[in-house]
Design a protein around this motif. Structure first.
Motif, PDB file in Angstrom:
ATOM      1  N   ARG A  18     -19.656   9.996   9.761  1.00 27.62           N
ATOM      2  CA  ARG A  18     -20.707  10.388   8.822  1.00 27.62           C
ATOM      3  C   ARG A  18     -21.681  11.307   9.548  1.00 27.62           C
ATOM      4  O   ARG A  18     -22.433  10.861  10.402  1.00 27.62           O
TER       5      ARG A  18
ATOM      6  N   ARG B  56     -21.538  19.548  -3.050  1.00 30.45           N
ATOM      7  CA  ARG B  56     -22.720  18.711  -2.857  1.00 30.45           C
ATOM      8  C   ARG B  56     -23.874  19.521  -2.243  1.00 30.45           C
ATOM      9  O   ARG B  56     -25.034  19.312  -2.575  1.00 30.45           O
TER      10      ARG B  56
ATOM     11  N   TYR C 268     -24.330   6.998   0.219  1.00 34.03           N
ATOM     12  CA  TYR C 268     -25.236   8.115  -0.039  1.00 34.03           C
ATOM     13  C   TYR C 268     -24.659   9.406   0.526  1.00 34.03           C
ATOM     14  O   TYR C 268     -23.983   9.403   1.548  1.00 34.03           O
ATOM     15  N   ASN C 269     -24.948  10.511  -0.151  1.00 37.76           N
ATOM     16  CA  ASN C 269     -24.482  11.812   0.333  1.00 37.76           C
ATOM     17  C   ASN C 269     -25.148  12.200   1.649  1.00 37.76           C
ATOM     18  O   ASN C 269     -24.541  12.872   2.491  1.00 37.76           O
TER      19      ASN C 269
ATOM     20  N   LEU D 139     -22.663  19.070   4.444  1.00 37.94           N
ATOM     21  CA  LEU D 139     -22.184  18.473   3.195  1.00 37.94           C
ATOM     22  C   LEU D 139     -20.983  19.238   2.645  1.00 37.94           C
ATOM     23  O   LEU D 139     -20.832  20.435   2.920  1.00 37.94           O
TER      24      LEU D 139
ATOM     25  N   ARG E 259     -24.928  16.152  -9.005  1.00 41.29           N
ATOM     26  CA  ARG E 259     -24.727  14.775  -8.559  1.00 41.29           C
ATOM     27  C   ARG E 259     -24.980  14.682  -7.054  1.00 41.29           C
ATOM     28  O   ARG E 259     -24.160  15.093  -6.255  1.00 41.29           O
ATOM     29  N   ILE E 260     -26.119  14.163  -6.670  1.00 45.27           N
ATOM     30  CA  ILE E 260     -26.457  14.036  -5.258  1.00 45.27           C
ATOM     31  C   ILE E 260     -27.376  12.829  -5.090  1.00 45.27           C
ATOM     32  O   ILE E 260     -28.289  12.626  -5.862  1.00 45.27           O
ATOM     33  N   ASN E 261     -27.075  11.993  -4.097  1.00 42.70           N
ATOM     34  CA  ASN E 261     -27.870  10.800  -3.807  1.00 42.70           C
ATOM     35  C   ASN E 261     -28.350  10.871  -2.365  1.00 42.70           C
ATOM     36  O   ASN E 261     -27.540  10.915  -1.430  1.00 42.70           O
TER      37      ASN E 261
ATOM     38  N   THR F 196     -24.020  13.274   8.057  1.00 44.82           N
ATOM     39  CA  THR F 196     -25.173  13.669   7.239  1.00 44.82           C
ATOM     40  C   THR F 196     -26.301  12.650   7.316  1.00 44.82           C
ATOM     41  O   THR F 196     -26.861  12.231   6.305  1.00 44.82           O
TER      42      THR F 196
END
Length: 379
Positions: free
Chosen positions: A145, A212, A118-119, A208, A37-39, A147
């Motif tokens: 954030r 993830r 989003y990741n 991350l 599961r990664i966006n 990333t």
């Protein structure tokens, strides 16, 4: 075998869960690692470079089914999602460029396009970052954030000299806006291994959450021997978790655990290994086509039967062979790997650990041979 534990904090958490009789937590970890599961959001102008980048991230060429078209068919202000055909839970999101308007409120763009869901986010450009892109980056940074990454996409006309000049100019732009320790990743969209992309994946792995980071690593193509090695280590952590369930189930009864601790979980893991290492026929053929190599030349490098096909019969045979060969498994390893309260049932643990880590080593060796050959002989 010692490499199973190298640099994977997840294993310590899993061991604590076993010690506390929380096999359901281990089961959840296995599922998390199996389901990537990664966006990832890709922000920037929609052109050939961005389309090629998004395709390469999913192991696709411009003519492959599901490839991002260029020119884009998406409405200018709309978002488009592109799943990975081999890893359906790894999804790329094509976000429109950040508008060059003044005054500009970053919250408006971020809210409209759900920026924080989003990741990770790639802020792409082909010259230097636009001012409002830097404003959005700084706003994301203020919200903790970490990333969000600036990615300079090379065009077919770029030379090494022009790219370095663009990188230098881009870093200066970021500095002028007060970006702390600015970093710009140079990426060649159609040949990711020749750029900063492996370093970008490495930095993302640090930023991350571990699950993830593992999901991302397993979903991106096996571009270099180093990436193959990194994937192998993550799969060994997954094997340890699955083997822990196998070893602990009879000592610590948990509903439904028995149903997943058999050859079917081994098949799921090794199927994931095959796809992640790009060993299946379709992936090998695509790589050969992209590199101008005869597919048979790469296919014949697969000497492990599981690299060609993950057949349940072959997996069962390996598990059965491991059961008979437990004398070769170091008792010291078992004591180190299994919690004290489960050592009495470590036979099942050892069988799965030996069978699957051996298979993963063989499959990774095949992948390294294919990647090395493709890089050495490709166009």
């Amino acid at each position: 075998m010692a490499n199973v534990f190298k640099g994977l904090n997840l294993l310590e958490t899993l061991k604590e869960s076993i010690e506390s009789n929380k096999l359901s937590d281990v089961k959840d970890a296995v599922e998390d690692l199996l389901i990537s599961r990664i966006n990832l959001a890709i922000v920037g102008e929609r052109g050939d470079e961005k389309s090629s980048f998004m395709n390469s991230l999913r192991g696709l060429g411009p003519g492959d089914e599901g490839a991002v078209p260029s020119p884009s068919t998406v409405a200018p202000q709309e978002v488009a999602g592109y799943p990975n055909p081999k890893h359906p839970d790894f999804r790329l999101w094509d976000l429109p460029p950040i508008p060059n308007t003044s005054p500009f409120q970053p919250e408006g763009y971020m809210d409209r396009y759900k920026f924080l869901r989003y990741n990770a986010v790639f802020m792409t450009f082909t010259l230097t970052p636009e001012a409002n892109s830097v404003v959005v980056f700084l706003e994301a940074l203020s919200l903790q954030r970490q990333t969000v990454y600036f990615v300079l996409l090379a065009s077919v006309k770029d030379t090494e000299k022009s790219l370095e000049e663009k990188r230098k100019d881009s870093v200066e732009v970021l500095k002028s806006w007060g970006v702390p320790q600015p970093k710009v990743y140079l990426v060649r969209p159609s040949t990711l291994e020749k750029s900063d992309f492996p370093a970008l994946i490495g930095d993302m792995g640090k930023d991350l959450p571990e699950i993830r980071a593992h999901a991302l690593l397993l979903a991106v193509p096996a571009l270099t021997p180093d990436l193959v090695t990194q994937k192998k280590e993550v799969f060994k952590a997954l094997v340890w978790a699955a083997a822990s369930l196998s070893g602990g189930v009879s000592a610590i009864p948990v509903p439904l655990v028995a149903s997943i601790v058999d050859s079917s979980i081994a098949v799921r893991i090794l199927t994931k290994v095959q796809l992640s290492l790009c060993l299946d026929d379709e992936s090998v053929e695509k790589l050969a086509r992209q590199r101008g190599i005869e597919p048979t030349k790469l296919k014949q490098l697969r000497t492990c039967a599981l690299s060609v096909e993950v057949a349940k019969g072959e997996v069962k045979k390996r598990l059965a062979a491991a059961e008979k060969d437990l004398a070769r498994v170091s008792s010291k390893l078992l004591e180190m790997a299994m919690p004290r309260n489960a050592r009495s049932v470590s036979r099942s643990f050892a069988a799965m650990l030996q069978a699957l880590t051996g298979a993963i080593d063989e499959m990774a060796t095949d992948a390294e041979k294919i990647v090395t050959t493709a890089l050495g002989e490709g166009k």
